[in-house]
Scaffold this motif. Structure first.
Motif, PDB file in Angstrom:
ATOM      1  N   LEU A  42      38.472  34.950  31.329  1.00  0.00           N
ATOM      2  CA  LEU A  42      38.975  36.157  32.038  1.00  0.00           C
ATOM      3  C   LEU A  42      38.080  37.532  31.966  1.00  0.00           C
ATOM      4  O   LEU A  42      37.568  38.099  32.905  1.00  0.00           O
ATOM      5  N   TRP A  43      37.785  37.636  30.725  1.00  0.00           N
ATOM      6  CA  TRP A  43      36.688  38.721  30.264  1.00  0.00           C
ATOM      7  C   TRP A  43      35.437  38.719  30.962  1.00  0.00           C
ATOM      8  O   TRP A  43      34.828  39.384  31.394  1.00  0.00           O
ATOM      9  N   LEU A  44      34.902  37.355  30.883  1.00  0.00           N
ATOM     10  CA  LEU A  44      33.548  37.075  31.513  1.00  0.00           C
ATOM     11  C   LEU A  44      33.583  36.889  32.926  1.00  0.00           C
ATOM     12  O   LEU A  44      32.325  36.981  33.488  1.00  0.00           O
ATOM     13  N   LEU A  45      34.769  36.836  33.618  1.00  0.00           N
ATOM     14  CA  LEU A  45      34.351  36.506  35.155  1.00  0.00           C
ATOM     15  C   LEU A  45      33.785  37.331  36.040  1.00  0.00           C
ATOM     16  O   LEU A  45      32.932  36.952  36.737  1.00  0.00           O
ATOM     17  N   HIS A  46      33.956  38.618  35.696  1.00  0.00           N
ATOM     18  CA  HIS A  46      33.087  39.675  36.438  1.00  0.00           C
ATOM     19  C   HIS A  46      32.091  40.153  35.762  1.00  0.00           C
ATOM     20  O   HIS A  46      30.956  40.975  36.348  1.00  0.00           O
ATOM     21  N   ARG A  47      31.726  39.633  34.682  1.00  0.00           N
ATOM     22  CA  ARG A  47      30.802  40.134  33.705  1.00  0.00           C
ATOM     23  C   ARG A  47      29.449  39.083  33.816  1.00  0.00           C
ATOM     24  O   ARG A  47      28.162  39.788  33.451  1.00  0.00           O
ATOM     25  N   ARG A  48      29.601  37.942  33.782  1.00  0.00           N
ATOM     26  CA  ARG A  48      28.603  36.927  33.656  1.00  0.00           C
ATOM     27  C   ARG A  48      28.425  36.317  35.006  1.00  0.00           C
ATOM     28  O   ARG A  48      29.321  35.485  35.384  1.00  0.00           O
ATOM     29  N   ASN A  49      27.430  36.611  35.886  1.00  0.00           N
ATOM     30  CA  ASN A  49      27.191  36.367  37.254  1.00  0.00           C
ATOM     31  C   ASN A  49      25.906  35.641  37.533  1.00  0.00           C
ATOM     32  O   ASN A  49      25.063  36.315  38.519  1.00  0.00           O
ATOM     33  N   GLU A  50      25.341  34.812  36.775  1.00  0.00           N
ATOM     34  CA  GLU A  50      24.080  34.230  37.012  1.00  0.00           C
ATOM     35  C   GLU A  50      23.972  33.410  38.313  1.00  0.00           C
ATOM     36  O   GLU A  50      25.275  33.107  38.769  1.00  0.00           O
ATOM     37  N   LYS A  51      23.009  32.952  38.688  1.00  0.00           N
ATOM     38  CA  LYS A  51      22.994  32.337  40.028  1.00  0.00           C
ATOM     39  C   LYS A  51      23.704  31.073  40.272  1.00  0.00           C
ATOM     40  O   LYS A  51      24.613  31.092  41.376  1.00  0.00           O
ATOM     41  N   TYR A  52      24.162  30.259  39.209  1.00  0.00           N
ATOM     42  CA  TYR A  52      24.920  29.034  39.341  1.00  0.00           C
ATOM     43  C   TYR A  52      26.308  29.176  38.739  1.00  0.00           C
ATOM     44  O   TYR A  52      27.014  28.226  38.741  1.00  0.00           O
ATOM     45  N   ASP A  53      26.718  30.401  38.097  1.00  0.00           N
ATOM     46  CA  ASP A  53      28.040  30.307  37.411  1.00  0.00           C
ATOM     47  C   ASP A  53      29.114  30.208  38.399  1.00  0.00           C
ATOM     48  O   ASP A  53      29.912  29.646  38.025  1.00  0.00           O
ATOM     49  N   GLU A  54      29.081  30.727  39.537  1.00  0.00           N
ATOM     50  CA  GLU A  54      30.257  30.602  40.246  1.00  0.00           C
ATOM     51  C   GLU A  54      30.554  29.322  40.612  1.00  0.00           C
ATOM     52  O   GLU A  54      31.716  28.815  40.627  1.00  0.00           O
ATOM     53  N   GLY A  55      29.510  28.479  40.794  1.00  0.00           N
ATOM     54  CA  GLY A  55      29.811  26.887  40.928  1.00  0.00           C
ATOM     55  C   GLY A  55      30.367  26.313  39.827  1.00  0.00           C
ATOM     56  O   GLY A  55      31.038  25.365  39.678  1.00  0.00           O
ATOM     57  N   ILE A  56      29.887  26.709  38.535  1.00  0.00           N
ATOM     58  CA  ILE A  56      30.143  26.258  37.266  1.00  0.00           C
ATOM     59  C   ILE A  56      31.885  26.560  37.284  1.00  0.00           C
ATOM     60  O   ILE A  56      32.485  25.527  36.678  1.00  0.00           O
ATOM     61  N   LEU A  57      32.253  27.878  37.626  1.00  0.00           N
ATOM     62  CA  LEU A  57      33.587  28.067  37.302  1.00  0.00           C
ATOM     63  C   LEU A  57      34.516  27.414  38.341  1.00  0.00           C
ATOM     64  O   LEU A  57      35.446  26.919  38.279  1.00  0.00           O
TER      65      LEU A  57
END
Length: 180
Positions: A42-57
């Protein structure tokens, strides 16, 4: 140099976790619990947004189209995080690819996801070994260039050897292989 595989990916992620105990997220991951992993997500959701992170989540949480991601993470059952804890604490030696990718995101493993990791150059086993190899290559190259024998030519060059053929006279040819 080591060949990069899914096993080396898993090993490097685990090594980084053990070395840094979660790095920036060590408050959550030093001795992880299900609740702490969820809170870290939850804490990282909007803080860590590298190119492929959305796909990982998306792969781990399986968000529905248009769903509020923070709300979806909050209502994720804690048991979903138990295999991650087991892997990080050494209770199990492997975990699913989705779990491994989430861990890579949580600890900010820079060469994530696996598809990107496999495309990066393998690192040398020993930095010193690479430096010595480069010095030897330069030295041998310079020595080959100094040879003043008629009809001398390099016929094959690899990162580990040079093959030179020299013709001293019409009936005598010498082949020399120099290992680096």
């Amino acid at each position: 140099m080591r060949t990069k595989t899914s096993d080396t990916y898993k090993k490097e992620i685990l090594e980084q976790y053990k070395r840094e105990k979660g790095g920036e997220m060590n408050n959550y991951l030093f001795k992880p619990t299900r609740k702490q992993i969820k809170e870290a997500c939850l804490w990282l959701l909007h803080r860590r947004n590298e190119k492929y992170d959305e796909g990982i989540l998306n792969r781990f949480f399986q968000f529905k189209e248009g769903e509020n991601k923070a709300y979806a993470i909050e209502r994720t059952h804690g048991d979903k995080f138990k295999p991650i804890i087991n892997f990080l604490t050494g209770e199990t030696k492997s975990t699913t690819p989705a779990n491994l990718e989430l861990i890579s995101w949580l600890i900010d493993f820079k060469k994530r996801p696996l598809s990107i990791y496999l495309k990066t150059n393998p690192k040398p086993e020993d930095e010193h070994e690479t430096t010595l190899l480069n010095v030897k290559q330069i030295t041998v190259k310079n020595e080959v260039e100094k040879i003043n024998i008629p009809e001398t030519q390099v016929i094959q060059r690899t990162n580990k050897s040079i093959t030179i053929i020299s013709q001293i006279n019409p009936s005598l040819k010498i082949t020399t292989i120099v290992s680096l």
